[in-house]
Every structure is written in C-alpha cells, then in structure tokens.
Design a protein around this motif. Structure first.
Motif, short mmCIF file in Angstrom:
data_model
loop_
_atom_site.label_atom_id
_atom_site.label_comp_id
_atom_site.label_asym_id
_atom_site.label_seq_id
_atom_site.Cartn_x
_atom_site.Cartn_y
_atom_site.Cartn_z
N THR A 74 -52.37 78.11 -18.10
CA THR A 74 -52.18 76.66 -18.13
C THR A 74 -50.75 76.35 -18.59
N LYS A 75 -50.28 75.15 -18.24
CA LYS A 75 -48.98 74.68 -18.71
C LYS A 75 -49.15 73.82 -19.94
N PHE A 76 -48.19 73.91 -20.85
CA PHE A 76 -48.21 73.06 -22.03
C PHE A 76 -46.80 72.86 -22.55
N VAL A 77 -46.61 71.83 -23.36
CA VAL A 77 -45.32 71.56 -23.99
C VAL A 77 -45.26 72.32 -25.30
N ILE A 129 -39.70 78.70 -13.07
CA ILE A 129 -40.81 78.49 -14.01
C ILE A 129 -40.52 79.20 -15.32
N THR A 130 -40.98 78.63 -16.41
CA THR A 130 -40.83 79.24 -17.73
C THR A 130 -42.16 79.82 -18.18
N LEU A 131 -42.17 81.11 -18.48
CA LEU A 131 -43.38 81.82 -18.90
C LEU A 131 -43.34 82.08 -20.40
N THR A 132 -44.50 82.00 -21.03
CA THR A 132 -44.59 82.29 -22.46
C THR A 132 -45.96 82.88 -22.75
N SER A 133 -46.21 83.19 -24.03
CA SER A 133 -47.51 83.75 -24.41
C SER A 133 -47.83 83.39 -25.85
N PHE A 134 -48.78 82.46 -26.01
CA PHE A 134 -49.24 82.08 -27.34
C PHE A 134 -50.75 81.84 -27.31
N LEU A 135 -51.37 82.02 -28.47
CA LEU A 135 -52.83 81.95 -28.56
C LEU A 135 -53.35 80.54 -28.84
N HIS A 136 -52.49 79.60 -29.19
CA HIS A 136 -52.98 78.28 -29.54
C HIS A 136 -53.16 77.37 -28.32
N GLN A 137 -52.89 77.92 -27.12
CA GLN A 137 -53.13 77.19 -25.87
C GLN A 137 -53.85 78.12 -24.89
#
Length: 381
Positions: A223-226, A211-219
C-alpha cells in the motif's frame, strides 16, 4: 603415525604447526582480512560532485539519478542543474510554510520526489544554463538562505506591521536571486534553443514514471502511505513492501541496468566517506575495525529496523545514488553508492563512492526511488 597440533595466534595471522615425524609444515590462516572489492554491476553515472556547504543532497542525488536515467534512454550524459531544482523547491517550501502558518519545519532538506515534483511543474535545465553560483564562487554555500527566507516568512505570518515584506512572494524570489541568481527563460544547449519544459521533454524524463519504495511495519504492505519524516514537507507517498522485498527490488533493478536514488541514515560511526565503506558490525567494539577489515555483521530483522526508526536512531539524514554492486573476497555484496561530498579530498575514499553492506542498507535505508519498469512482478503496484 603420530601427529600433534599447536595453534599460535599472532596479530592477524594464526599459524598452525603440524609435526609429522621429522617434518614440520606451516599453514598460515588469516583471521583478519582487509577489504578487497571486485565489481559485480557498474552502471553509468556522471562524475562525483560536491554539494558544498548546503543541505541539498536530495537535489544532487536525484539529479545524478536523472542523469543516469537519461543516459540509459539516450546514451547521452547530460549534466543537470541541481540548483535549478533547489531554487524552485525553496519557492514551494516557502508557500507550504506560510500556508501552515509556520507550524512546520523550514530547512534546506528535501527528498527525491521533490525534484520530480519540480521537474513536472518547472522542467529541467542543464548546468551550463544555470549553476546557482554567483560571481566568482566555485562552491555552494547556503548558510544564509534559510535564515533570510525565514525572517521574511515569519514576519508575514505574524503580521508584523514593521515588516517591509508584505508581498512575501516577491521578497522570497528576490532573496533567492541574491544567493542563487535567476534562471533564464530560454537557453542554448548544443546549438538548440530550449526553455525548461522543452528541455525536460528532450531528456525523455517522465516524472510520473518513478516510484518510491520503503519498508515499515506501522503501515500495511503493498500500500501507499505518507511517511511522517521532517523532510517530507510535500507529503510524498511511499510504497510499502517487506524488508526482504526491498533488498530484492534493489538487486533486481541493478541487474536490469537501472540505478536508484537512496535516502538513508549516515549518522553511524561505521558510515565512513573517508574509508568509502558503510557496515554494521555485530559487535560495537569492532566499529573502527570494520572500516578497513571484514567483520561479522548484524542480522537485521524488520522488527529491529522498525524499533530503530521509532526511537530516532534511524532518520532521513542524507540522500545518495545507488549505481552498482561490488563484492568482497568472501563473496559478500555491497551496494556501490555515489555520494555528493566530492572526490578529491584526503578525507574521501573510493573516489567519492561508498560501498554499503546489505546489513547497513537493511537497517538504515529510509527509501529508494526507481523507475516503475525496474520493479519486479512480485510487487503489485
């Protein structure tokens, strides 16, 4: 008893003189400290390689990541062919470029999930079976591959009647064969005959387990997003968590003996392969100093991280491999990051590894890939 205090600063040492009656005592207090790193966690990884004159860090980093995963499962270190992944992903990129009628980036870049997608579809090969080096070449140079491919693809898209490459798929395969050679359908590894799919099975790598983990405020979080970044041509999904959680998950994985593939921005002056460190000084005036001396670093908030991403100060420049944790003499922790720019040059420090501060990681990381078993219960997958 009378006591007087005089402080004298000289270079990197403050000397404090205490005068007590007839006795003078000197106490030396360092105000500048050169880095002294000690190992906290060190997970097995293959030798540092050089990606040469290519933009294929995504394959070098993720192949290294897979090598550590294979070792974790089997105790065997297998040298995975980076160029087998690259060749197959060039085919996928070409298809994507044609189907989008050229209205998308076409470059050497990619992401960690591209290697996983390729492995799922095409299997893996060892370096001994396919190196991607032609003739007597010892280093990789892909400077002509993308221009050659793009010329053929653009001609097809524009329906150029003068083009000799109406069958662009064959033309692409031919160009890749000229520059990278053609992988064999079967090969021998340690006395056993394999094809790429049976070799993948032997390694016990299951691409769907990552799995690929990230951290951004626009999503929304959890949840998963592209993620809309140029190299995400394959529309890979990222699982969004808070910034603190992202750091905690990296630490948790390392503590459990798992490494991580890292996508981050390395354009900062304070990311230095020469000195083998990556820091984020609180004062811009200390950028050069921070390469050799401990300095106060910025406090990175999610809001600042988001701002730097949206104004393009943070981009997906480079992929590497997190294999451990070190600390300096003050107890501050840094990730041990395996790079793919070689290890023997006088411009390379720490034997090809970069010690990345957590402040730098918090601001400049795009994402990390990790095995699902290395994710804590705090993350609801």
């Amino acid at each position: 008893m009378r006591q007087t205090l005089f402080t004298i600063a000289f270079l990197c040492i403050s000397t404090i003189f205490y005068a007590q009656e007839d006795t003078v005592v000197k106490v030396h207090i360092p105000t500048e400290q050169k880095y002294e790193f000690t190992t906290v966690i060190d997970i097995e990884a293959s030798a540092v390689k050089s990606q040469g004159n290519t933009g294929t860090c995504w394959s070098f980093s993720t192949s290294s990541f897979l090598e550590s995963e294979i070792f974790r499962n089997s105790g065997k270190m297998i040298d995975i062919s980076e160029m087998y992944n690259v060749r197959n992903v060039y085919l996928d990129k070409s298809w994507n470029y044609v189907m989008r009628q050229g209205k998308i980036q076409f470059s050497e870049g990619g992401l960690a999930h591209d290697v996983m997608n390729s492995a799922q579809k095409n299997g893996l090969q060892p370096e001994t079976a396919y190196s991607g080096l032609i003739g007597k070449a010892k280093t990789h140079d892909h400077s002509k591959i993308v221009p050659d491919l793009k010329k053929v693809l653009d001609a097809y898209i524009k329906n150029d009647k003068n083009s000799k490459h109406s069958d662009w798929k064959k033309a692409v395969d031919s160009i890749l064969t000229v520059h990278l050679g053609s992988p064999a359908a079967t090969f021998n590894y340690e006395g056993i005959e394999y094809d790429a799919m049976s070799f993948l099975k032997m390694t016990n790598i299951k691409p769907n387990n990552y799995i690929t983990l990230t951290s951004f405020l626009h999503q929304p979080f959890q949840t998963k997003f592209v993620l809309n970044i140029p190299d995400n041509f394959s529309n890979g999904s990222f699982y969004n968590i808070t910034l603190d959680a992202l750091v905690n998950e990296v630490d948790y994985a390392l503590e459990k003996g798992y490494t991580l593939a890292l996508d981050c921005d390395v354009s900062e002056k304070t990311f230095s392969s020469k000195y083998g460190v990556a820091t984020l000084p609180n004062s811009p005036n200390e950028s050069e100093k921070s390469l050799t001396y401990i300095v106060k670093e910025k406090n990175i908030t999610p809001e600042f991280r988001q701002e730097e991403f949206e104004n393009f100060n943070t981009t997906d420049d480079h992929l590497m491999h997190i294999v451990g944790l070190v600390k300096d003499q003050n107890g501050t922790e840094y990730y041990k990051v395996k790079n793919s720019w070689g290890a023997s040059s006088d411009r390379i420090g720490n034997n090809g590894y970069v010690y990345m501060s957590k402040a730098y990681f918090r601001l400049k990381t795009i994402s990390v890939m990790v095995h699902k078993d290395a994710v804590s219960d705090a993350i609801k997958l």
